[in-house]
Write a protein that holds these residues in place. Structure first.
Motif, mmCIF file in Angstrom:
data_model
loop_
_atom_site.group_PDB
_atom_site.id
_atom_site.type_symbol
_atom_site.label_atom_id
_atom_site.label_comp_id
_atom_site.label_asym_id
_atom_site.label_seq_id
_atom_site.Cartn_x
_atom_site.Cartn_y
_atom_site.Cartn_z
ATOM 1 N N ARG A 53 0.838 -1.198 0.000
ATOM 2 C CA ARG A 53 0.000 0.000 0.000
ATOM 3 C C ARG A 53 0.875 1.252 0.000
ATOM 4 O O ARG A 53 2.027 1.224 0.427
ATOM 5 N N GLY A 54 0.282 2.339 -0.523
ATOM 6 C CA GLY A 54 0.977 3.617 -0.512
ATOM 7 C C GLY A 54 2.076 3.746 -1.540
ATOM 8 O O GLY A 54 2.885 4.672 -1.482
ATOM 9 N N ASN A 55 2.135 2.826 -2.514
ATOM 10 C CA ASN A 55 3.155 2.892 -3.564
ATOM 11 C C ASN A 55 2.682 3.781 -4.712
ATOM 12 O O ASN A 55 1.491 3.873 -4.996
ATOM 13 N N LYS A 56 3.640 4.429 -5.370
ATOM 14 C CA LYS A 56 3.321 5.334 -6.480
ATOM 15 C C LYS A 56 4.181 4.995 -7.700
ATOM 16 O O LYS A 56 5.400 4.850 -7.577
ATOM 17 N N ILE A 57 3.525 4.895 -8.851
ATOM 18 C CA ILE A 57 4.206 4.720 -10.134
ATOM 19 C C ILE A 57 3.708 5.827 -11.047
ATOM 20 O O ILE A 57 2.532 5.867 -11.396
#
Length: 243
Positions: A53-57
């Motif tokens: 969770r909380g990952n950004k691409i």
């Protein structure tokens, strides 16, 4: 007869486009659960698998042609930022963590107009990062690891080989089969020679770095993406590039 050949050619063109579209569809797999961010105008040929969770691409720019990438994230609050006009003629892999050893708060970023022709990037340490500048060129069979994957301990059991970062400046040419290890810094306008193993910091720009272990073999140079005879014939003499 002319109508027959016209129909045949049209059929071949259509089938070629259809096969290409089907191929792209079949080898593309994207799995991004809720609680993560994925922003891109470009389609992905490859895989994007996120576990956490909380990952950004985030892909910058408006370019819409496909990009060949495999992205694997295991962990929380990691970030991958791909600059405008980044190209990958050969599939490139960005891995953060593993299912057995998740990684948190790591980051990968690459500047605009950089090209990857088959590179494997890996981050496994919490808070570690890989930063690559703009207008770089990476050849084939390259490994860039900001980690050793396994721990080396001293006599009291303390880890001695933590990976923190890899920083590569602007306009760097990385040759075929180069290996870049943890905590390396490469200055702008450098060339890393074919098959080199880079394990130290080389912050000085405009150098050729080569060997195993790599060292500076020439200074006060830059490079041009054109073949040598074209760069020599069509370019006036000019001072070193500082892009």
């Amino acid at each position: 007869m002319n109508k027959f050949f016209a129909t045949l050619i049209s059929s071949l063109i259509f089938n070629k486009k259809k096969r290409k579209a089907l191929r792209n569809k079949l080898i593309t797999k994207i799995k991004i659960p809720k609680g993560n961010v994925f922003e891109s105008n470009r389609s992905i040929i490859g895989k994007v698998l996120v576990f956490g969770r909380g990952n950004k691409i985030i892909f910058s720019g408006t370019r819409q042609d496909p990009i060949r990438l495999k992205i694997h994230i295991h962990g929380n609050n990691n970030t991958i930022e791909i600059g405008e006009n980044v190209t990958t003629p050969e599939c490139t892999t960005i891995s953060i963590g593993t299912s057995e050893f998740p990684c948190n708060d790591a980051s990968f970023s690459v500047g605009e107009s950089t090209q990857f022709n088959g590179v494997n990037f890996r981050l496994m340490e919490n808070g570690s990062k890989i930063e690559i500048g703009k207008k770089c060129l990476f050849s084939w069979d390259i490994e860039v690891w900001a980690t050793d994957s396994h721990s080396i301990l001293n006599e009291v059991g303390e880890v001695t080989n933590l990976g923190h970062q890899i920083i590569i400046g602007d306009h760097v040419w990385v040759g075929m089969s180069v290996k870049i290890g943890k905590n390396v810094i490469i200055g702008s306008n450098c060339v890393i020679g074919w098959g080199s193993v880079v394990t130290k910091k080389f912050p000085k720009g405009n150098c050729i770095i080569a060997g195993n272990p790599a060292c500076i073999v020439k200074t006060d140079v830059s490079w041009d993406p054109r073949a040598p005879n074209h760069a020599n014939m069509h370019s006036p003499k000019r001072p070193l590039l500082s892009l």
